[in-house]
Design a protein around this motif. Structure first.
Motif, PDB file in Angstrom:
ATOM      1  N   LEU A  97       1.331  10.030  -6.521  1.00  0.00           N
ATOM      2  CA  LEU A  97       2.261   9.941  -5.405  1.00  0.00           C
ATOM      3  C   LEU A  97       3.531  10.723  -5.716  1.00  0.00           C
ATOM      4  N   ARG A 114      -2.168  -2.063  -4.911  1.00  0.00           N
ATOM      5  CA  ARG A 114      -2.721  -0.762  -4.557  1.00  0.00           C
ATOM      6  C   ARG A 114      -1.679   0.339  -4.718  1.00  0.00           C
ATOM      7  N   PHE A 115      -0.499  -0.029  -5.098  1.00  0.00           N
ATOM      8  CA  PHE A 115       0.594   0.918  -5.267  1.00  0.00           C
ATOM      9  C   PHE A 115       1.247   0.650  -6.609  1.00  0.00           C
ATOM     10  N   THR A 147       0.821  -1.203   0.000  1.00  0.00           N
ATOM     11  CA  THR A 147       0.000   0.000   0.000  1.00  0.00           C
ATOM     12  C   THR A 147       0.858   1.257   0.000  1.00  0.00           C
ATOM     13  N   ASP A 148       0.205   2.381  -0.267  1.00  0.00           N
ATOM     14  CA  ASP A 148       0.900   3.663  -0.197  1.00  0.00           C
ATOM     15  C   ASP A 148       1.517   3.875   1.182  1.00  0.00           C
ATOM     16  N   THR A 149       0.776   3.457   2.208  1.00  0.00           N
ATOM     17  CA  THR A 149       1.262   3.640   3.578  1.00  0.00           C
ATOM     18  C   THR A 149       2.527   2.837   3.830  1.00  0.00           C
ATOM     19  N   ASP A 150       2.576   1.611   3.305  1.00  0.00           N
ATOM     20  CA  ASP A 150       3.786   0.788   3.451  1.00  0.00           C
ATOM     21  C   ASP A 150       4.991   1.512   2.873  1.00  0.00           C
ATOM     22  N   ASN A 162      10.051   7.196   4.625  1.00  0.00           N
ATOM     23  CA  ASN A 162      10.180   8.192   5.698  1.00  0.00           C
ATOM     24  C   ASN A 162      11.319   7.837   6.649  1.00  0.00           C
ATOM     25  N   ALA A 186       5.323   4.703   2.173  1.00  0.00           N
ATOM     26  CA  ALA A 186       5.605   5.951   2.894  1.00  0.00           C
ATOM     27  C   ALA A 186       6.379   5.674   4.177  1.00  0.00           C
ATOM     28  N   ASN A 187       5.992   4.628   4.901  1.00  0.00           N
ATOM     29  CA  ASN A 187       6.691   4.294   6.147  1.00  0.00           C
ATOM     30  C   ASN A 187       8.154   3.938   5.878  1.00  0.00           C
TER      31      ASN A 187
END
Length: 387
Positions: free
Chosen positions: A172, A166-167, A123-126, A132, A128-129
């Motif tokens: 993005l 999803r990515f 996912t986008d969150t994966d 980051n 991003a984490n």
């Protein structure tokens, strides 16, 4: 209504009389119901139709990103709008450009973050984490590179596996601003780096410093130097010939070696029949411990007792080009030395001017080598006076 229309449009659970007039549930319902657990686990449709002996091994391949990296590199990459993604179109080549770097990045960042989860569920969150953390560690450009590699991998593998990744989403953004480095190492810093590259007493085999010296003297890319083959060298003639599958732009090039550059591989013990700088403990591959080597070198490089900071191996390539420009070397000669697509040439020039400028390159690189030798001598004299 045709039989196929009845089959596809009948409600789930509907009983249909077949040829023997016995009511039977639709096979479509059986497949859909059997697929529900697989879908929840990120397993493609049709997976459960396989034999039990095949299901376990295939589940492992699907759920673990690490198992798909090598096939991804070998078959080529999906086309993307980003220039770096277009660069990933090429399959992994013998020298590992860019496959080796992509593989290292994915194994370092993506694989540990996903664990046993399906690559379909990235996912986008994966992402991003992951990026980051890289940015927070003080490596913003490495975060951008990891982001580009993960996006290409996710698109190329998850979508290929009948899954729906999803990515990435096109909107993005890169995790950090793209910064074009302009660092040019000055003469005193070059001399300090060269001194730091000298082997320590008792060193066995080659040192990372030998690779850095060749980067400084030739202006070639780090993996092109680290993966140098004995078969590419003609030390008597003072030449180093790279085939297209060994260069970033896939263009063959011949690098004339100065007298100082020739002395570097001459000083390296031949412990491997293929590579001048073989990997430690792995004779089938070339040196790749750049981070560890650079860290150790940084501990030895200083000017007046102050450690030299904020320099990279690639800065040496820019430094060579900039210094040649200062000495009025023609731009197209510099571009041929770097084996860089000549921005100064028109389309006609690229098509019709097939001269390789070997003579000019030799003269220029020898001039640069003489300058480095002079700097080393000056630094040694200054150190002797200070002592």
């Amino acid at each position: 209504m045709s039989a196929s229309d009845i089959y596809e449009n009948a409600p789930l659970g509907k009983l249909i009389n077949y040829g023997d007039r016995a009511p039977k549930p639709l096979a479509r319902q059986d497949r859909l119901m059997n697929a529900l657990p697989a879908r929840a686990a990120g397993i493609p449709a049709g997976f459960l139709d396989q034999t039990a002996s095949n299901r376990t091994s295939r589940a492992t391949r699907i759920l673990h990103a690490a198992d798909h990296i090598t096939p991804f590199l070998e078959r080529g990459r999906p086309i993307g709008a980003n220039a770096r993604e277009r660069a990933l179109q090429r399959p992994a080549r013998q020298n590992g450009i860019p496959g080796e770097l992509v593989e290292a990045s994915l194994n370092r960042y993506l694989v540990p973050a996903l664990g046993s989860r399906s690559i379909h569920h990235v996912t986008d969150t994966d992402i991003a984490n992951i990026t980051n953390k890289i940015v927070a560690g003080g490596h913003p450009q490495a975060a951008n590179t990891a982001f580009w590699y993960m996006r290409a991998f996710s698109t190329g593998v998850a979508n290929r596996r009948n899954g729906s990744s999803r990515f990435p989403r096109e909107e993005l953004e890169n995790p950090a601003p793209i910064v074009k480095r302009k660092r040019v190492v000055n003469d005193a810093e070059l001399a300090a780096i060269w001194t730091g590259c000298e082997p320590e007493p008792g060193d066995i085999g080659y040192s990372f410093g030998s690779i850095v010296k060749l980067l400084m003297l030739t202006g070639q890319r780090r993996t092109e130097v680290a993966a140098m083959r004995w078969s590419e060298l003609n030390l008597e003639a003072g030449t180093w010939e790279l085939s297209g599958d060994r260069t970033k732009n896939e263009e063959p090039t011949l690098i004339p070696l100065s007298t100082l550059a020739v002395s570097v591989p001459q000083s390296v013990p031949k412990t491997n029949d293929t590579f001048v700088f073989p990997a430690r403990g792995n004779g089938k591959s070339h040196f790749s411990g750049y981070a560890k080597g650079k860290k150790a070198l940084d501990g030895k490089v200083n000017i007046d007792g102050v450690a030299l900071e904020n320099w990279t191996l690639h800065d040496l390539r820019r430094t060579l080009a900039t210094n040649l420009g200062r000495r009025q070397v023609l731009p197209h000669v510099i571009e041929h030395i770097l084996n860089y697509k000549a921005a100064s040439l028109t389309d006609i020039g690229e098509i019709y001017n097939l001269y390789t400028y070997v003579k000019e390159k030799r003269e220029v690189l020898q001039m640069w080598s003489n300058h480095i030798e002079w700097m080393i001598k000056q630094a040694a004299e200054m150190d002797a006076l200070a002592a």
